[in-house]
Design an enzyme around this catalytic site. Structure first.
Site, PDB file in Angstrom:
ATOM      1  N   ASP A  73       6.452 -29.826 -70.639  1.00  0.00           N
ATOM      2  CA  ASP A  73       5.446 -30.860 -70.431  1.00  0.00           C
ATOM      3  C   ASP A  73       4.161 -30.309 -69.833  1.00  0.00           C
ATOM      4  OD1 ASP A  73       6.481 -30.230 -67.981  1.00  0.00           O
ATOM      5  OD2 ASP A  73       6.720 -32.295 -67.283  1.00  0.00           O
TER       6      ASP A  73
ATOM      7  N   GLU B  33      12.333 -22.426 -83.511  1.00  0.00           N
ATOM      8  CA  GLU B  33      11.349 -23.467 -83.776  1.00  0.00           C
ATOM      9  C   GLU B  33      10.474 -23.135 -84.974  1.00  0.00           C
ATOM     10  OE1 GLU B  33       7.955 -22.668 -80.500  1.00  0.00           O
ATOM     11  OE2 GLU B  33       9.947 -23.044 -79.656  1.00  0.00           O
TER      12      GLU B  33
ATOM     13  N   GLY C 141      14.012 -18.380 -80.831  1.00  0.00           N
ATOM     14  CA  GLY C 141      14.215 -18.690 -79.427  1.00  0.00           C
ATOM     15  C   GLY C 141      15.114 -17.646 -78.792  1.00  0.00           C
TER      16      GLY C 141
ATOM     17  N   HIS D  28      11.991  -7.847 -80.419  1.00  0.00           N
ATOM     18  CA  HIS D  28      10.807  -8.688 -80.191  1.00  0.00           C
ATOM     19  C   HIS D  28       9.522  -7.992 -80.633  1.00  0.00           C
ATOM     20  CE1 HIS D  28      12.949 -11.139 -76.781  1.00  0.00           C
ATOM     21  NE2 HIS D  28      13.763 -10.821 -77.774  1.00  0.00           N
TER      22      HIS D  28
END
Length: 704
Positions: free
Chosen positions: A603, A580, A574, A494
């Site tokens: 959301d 993505e 991911g 990462h």
């Protein structure tokens, strides 16, 4: 789906380094040591999160609202500013709790039982004043001055979004809150040591390790395989039983994390090869119905499914007797072979394989002759050079020469595309590997390189990730590198690492989250971001937060590319579900760690949705490039090249090429003649050992 948003509210507060993440594991019933406050020790200069004893969730401004009357709920902890509270002294032992997100204070509009807690403009009313009453175990109850009642989670709910109300003081656990002070500890634990495995079966393994140390205390151990988080366990644990996949080869390791969210460097890797659950020596049946159809210099191969006593796991495609591609899964029964010679006859066969590498006999051959000219996207592919180390970053100079970095060897090479000749330009000083995916990473040159010849490099150092530039004169690298950016957190995995100059002349930098997801949402931290700086490392005046941060909420971005409209595209790994492709906007929040692709709490207001997602097993794309407004994605685990047309609305006509043909693809970069450069990453890309690879640098001629 995440709600699209072009901007992020300016009221989001900036947390200090090392903000807390520990209660994400509250479902395990973990009691986490942390810097806590009592009624006697609350600090009015500090910020706190309030953790409910019953649910393990925290006091939260619902929907991140900023208006008067917005309700207060409980939510899984992420330490956003909407979960941070400051105690304002009202005198007489009472405090007002002010949100760092909205600037408003907690308030009960009436004294009736079950009245919902809201935020309102601070008027220092008694309904906005609370006394801290100590409970056992370092918890407090918040008693409202107006009604004398306690702040209570309605019906002892443990759900996200549950209402916070007032109720007579019963001392129940749903009325008890732990005050965790943020920023009180910035020292990470030491790396866990001596990983070892036992009890390996086809479905499970026990991983053990030696304890880390910390100045306050280890709260959690995070267990990974190859950069993917598997589970987290309490800081008292020294082993964990893991679920594994039959036939997989995984590198397991452990990070330590304290209650303040500080994450250690990763411990050593221990490799396991998982056995199959049952012996299987029976190969699949031979595929039938094979056809091959030419379209210019591309051939489409199709076949009927094979069968197997256990299960077909994929197919291998042979061209003229040599394997040139593969597919995954029994349902995929087609393959596109691209970049072939014109007017040439080829023979194709297909064989099936199962999970234990039993292979069928090859199918009956079919022959096809390619057309006279290329009629598809990929016209020809040439292996220009090979390397024993990983060619990670790559940049094309104005004269067509190519520079690429050897990740684990720490040097930069000039490649002559016409001859394949390679010249080492020397090692980059100050580089250190990470026993994972660190080393010499991204490389970039500016559009005016001829007049201002700097080579820009991102690399891992012994302490951090950093961006430097090195002068390129007389065809060689000269002088001491100038350090442009430091303090970007590093870890075994990462690290991000891609560099790209934009049409605005600014340098864009992709940084990973350093295996600490909370850093991705922390605007005072450079991890988990796309950064934007001037070519001398200074911060442009129009950056959204007055820092190098351009966008945030990223896990491990490794692809950056601009289209003809000046829009920035980003490719992001991911964890285990979705990768993505994002369209990056100034100040945008892309949701990690709350949201992975379109899974999780996507959301949340202000999160920006990806333009496209891909199953991790079919993608893990690292490098991207834009050529004539087509986006090309070089994928590692997916071992393929995606091509998508860029439109006003996003991405369309997504196609796959080179599926399994060259193995894991790392980097995609435009070439000087309108083509594409690709590099492979098939061996040794999960360690820091130099020259243990066998990689290719490929030149792709593009058609339409």
């Amino acid at each position: 789906m995440r709600k699209p948003s072009a901007t992020r509210r300016s009221t989001v507060a900036r947390r200090r380094l090392g903000a807390v993440f520990a209660v994400a594991l509250s479902g395990l019933g973990v009691v986490v040591p942390a810097p806590v406050a009592s009624a006697a020790t609350v600090d009015t200069n500090a910020s706190y999160v309030l953790v409910n004893r019953n649910s393990g969730k925290v006091l939260d401004v619902y929907g991140r609202a900023t208006n008067d009357g917005a309700r207060i709920s409980q939510y899984t902890r992420n330490d956003g500013a909407w979960q941070q509270w400051q105690f304002v002294d009202s005198g007489g032992g009472y405090y007002r709790l002010r949100s760092r997100h909205s600037g408003k204070v907690l308030d009960f509009p009436s004294t009736a039982d079950r009245t919902g807690l809201v935020q309102n403009t601070d008027a220092n009313r008694t309904s906005q004043q609370f006394r801290l009453a100590d409970s056992d175990g370092g918890h407090v109850r918040l008693l409202n001055r107006a009604g004398g009642k306690a702040v209570d989670v309605l019906d002892s709910s443990t759900a996200d979004g549950a209402r916070i109300v007032q109720w007579p003081d019963t001392g129940g656990t749903n009325q008890q809150w732990r005050l965790v002070r943020l920023g009180a500890d910035t020292t990470p634990p030491t790396a866990p040591a001596a990983p070892r495995t036992s009890n390996l079966t086809c479905s499970s393994v026990t991983l053990s390790w030696s304890a880390s140390t910390d100045d306050v205390g280890v709260a959690f151990y995070d267990v990974y395989h190859d950069g993917q988080l598997m589970t987290s366990v309490p800081g008292t644990a020294r082993s964990v039983d893991l679920t594994v996949v039959p036939g997989a080869t995984w590198g397991l390791y452990v990070n330590a994390r304290d209650a303040a969210g500080n994450v250690s460097q990763a411990g050593p890797t221990v490799t396991i090869t998982v056995p199959q659950c049952q012996a299987d020596t029976v190969p699949p049946t031979t595929p039938t119905g094979v056809t091959a159809t030419a379209s210019g210099t591309t051939v489409a191969v199709r076949w009927s499914p094979a069968t197997d006593n256990v299960g077909v796991t994929g197919y291998e495609i042979l061209r003229d007797g040599t394997q040139v591609g593969s597919t995954t899964g029994a349902a995929t029964t087609s393959f596109t072979d691209s970049g072939l010679a014109a007017n040439t006859r080829y023979e194709y066969r297909v064989r099936a394989r199962d999970a234990q590498a039993n292979r069928s006999t090859p199918s009956a051959p079919v022959t096809v002759t390619t057309g006279a000219a290329c009629a598809t996207a990929l016209c020809s592919i040439t292996r220009v050079a090979t390397d024993t180390d990983l060619p990670w970053g790559l940049a094309t100079l104005p004269d067509g020469q190519v520079l690429y970095g050897r990740r684990d060897a720490f040097d930069i090479v000039r490649l002559d595309p016409a001859t394949g000749a390679k010249t080492s330009l020397g090692r980059v000083p100050g580089v250190a590997g990470t026993d994972g995916e660190g080393g010499v990473l991204g490389i970039a040159v500016a559009a005016d390189f001829t007049a201002d010849p700097w080579v820009y490099v991102m690399h891992t150092s012994p302490t951090d990730n950093r961006v430097v530039r090195i002068r390129y004169t007389g065809g060689v690298l000269t002088g001491t590198p100038q350090v442009l950016l430091t303090g970007i957190p590093r870890n075994k995995y990462h690290n991000g690492g891609r560099l790209r100059f934009g049409p605005d002349g600014k340098l864009y930098v992709a940084t990973g989250d350093g295996q600490n997801g909370t850093w991705a949402q922390d605007l005072d931290n450079l991890a988990g971001k796309v950064l934007r700086v001037n070519r001398d490392g200074t911060v442009p005046g129009d950056n959204p937060f007055g820092t190098p941060v351009w966008s945030y909420g990223h896990r491990n971005p490794q692809g950056l590319a601009f289209d003809s409209r000046g829009r920035l595209w980003e490719q992001e790994f991911g964890n285990s579900v979705m990768d993505e492709t994002n369209l990056i906007v100034r100040g945008g929040n892309y949701g990690w760690p709350a949201c992975e692709g379109t899974t999780g709490r996507c959301d949340e207001p202000g999160f920006i949705a990806p333009e496209r997602t891909y199953p991790v097993a079919e993608a893990s794309c690292s490098g991207i490039a834009v050529v004539r407004d087509a986006l090309y994605l070089a994928c590692l685990r997916g071992a393929r090249l995606y091509r998508a047309e860029i439109t006003d609305d996003g991405l369309g006509d997504v196609q796959q090429y080179l599926n399994g043909t060259y193995g894991r693809l790392r980097t995609a970069e435009p070439s000087a003649d309108g083509g594409l450069w690709l590099t492979t990453s098939t061996r040794g890309d999960k360690d820091s050992v130099a020259n243990n690879s066998n990689e290719s640098i490929l030149k792709v001629e593009l058609g339409r």
